[in-house]
Design an enzyme around this catalytic site. Sequence first.
Site, short mmCIF file in Angstrom:
data_model
loop_
_atom_site.label_atom_id
_atom_site.label_comp_id
_atom_site.label_asym_id
_atom_site.label_seq_id
_atom_site.Cartn_x
_atom_site.Cartn_y
_atom_site.Cartn_z
N GLY A 14 28.27 28.55 46.45
CA GLY A 14 29.37 28.70 45.51
C GLY A 14 29.88 30.11 45.31
O GLY A 14 30.61 30.36 44.34
N LYS A 37 36.85 40.20 51.70
CA LYS A 37 35.77 39.59 52.48
C LYS A 37 35.54 40.47 53.70
O LYS A 37 36.37 40.50 54.61
CB LYS A 37 36.18 38.17 52.92
CG LYS A 37 35.09 37.42 53.67
CD LYS A 37 34.03 36.87 52.73
CE LYS A 37 33.05 35.97 53.47
NZ LYS A 37 32.07 35.36 52.56
N THR A 41 32.87 34.53 58.96
CA THR A 41 32.32 33.91 60.15
C THR A 41 32.52 32.40 60.12
O THR A 41 32.66 31.79 59.06
CB THR A 41 30.80 34.19 60.29
OG1 THR A 41 30.11 33.56 59.22
CG2 THR A 41 30.52 35.69 60.26
N GLY A 110 30.30 38.96 49.78
CA GLY A 110 29.50 39.05 50.99
C GLY A 110 29.36 37.71 51.69
O GLY A 110 29.83 36.68 51.23
N PRO A 200 31.06 24.25 37.51
CA PRO A 200 30.72 22.86 37.81
C PRO A 200 30.91 22.52 39.28
O PRO A 200 31.81 23.03 39.95
CB PRO A 200 31.69 22.06 36.93
CG PRO A 200 32.80 22.99 36.61
CD PRO A 200 32.21 24.36 36.59
N GLY A 202 32.17 20.88 42.47
CA GLY A 202 33.48 20.33 42.78
C GLY A 202 34.65 21.11 42.22
O GLY A 202 35.80 20.72 42.43
#
Length: 237
Positions: A14, A37, A41, A110, A200, A202
Amino acid sequence: MSVIVVTGTGTEIGKTIVTAALAAVATAQGRTVAVLKPAQTGLAPDERGDAQEAAHLSGAATAAELARFPEPLAPATSARRAGLAPVTPAETADAARKLSEEHDLVLVEGAGGLLVRFDEDGGTLADVAGLLSAPVLVVVPAGLGTLNSTALTAEALRARGLDQLGVVVGSWPGEPDLAARCNLADLPESAGAPLLGAVPHGAGALPPEEFRAMAASWLAPPLGGAWDAAAFARSVG
């Protein structure tokens, strides 16, 4: 804080969604946000990367990606196998500094965990945080096994003299089991840092407008939100 480094205790827990929530809260407060970012990858060139996904959900002003490597492996490994130059901690820190000149907040997300290798010299996200003197937010899973990986990450941060903001549960289950519920009390002790939110499960599938409206309810006041750890623990039993 102009730069926050977002790491995790592993993959697929997450980090991108927590990064998006941080960006959404800051953007709603009128701050300009950039999501960086260093190395993406496992995606094709035309696929939406983590930085782009975070910006899409949050409305962040900028999404930046320094390199993309095709195989879903650690950045150093994926770069080597593709015959491409890796991204270094120094390059990442330089990019974050430049973004901070034009944005109120830069979020550096990361790949994998804190000590996953960026390059063949052993550079890691921890090195990026050190170069930037930036605080680190650690995203953790909810359930069994999270206390050990959280404690190990916290120990690595302390060994490097890095500031840990706290921990956020990256995917809180709709029906938490006993371990997840107990971990709400145990995670701060394992981390040596406060529990600062629970996103949460989803949440990343929500429409952007709904995601932005809800983000503040998932994060604690030090991250700009209104989430309360004690009240949340009572609500889930």
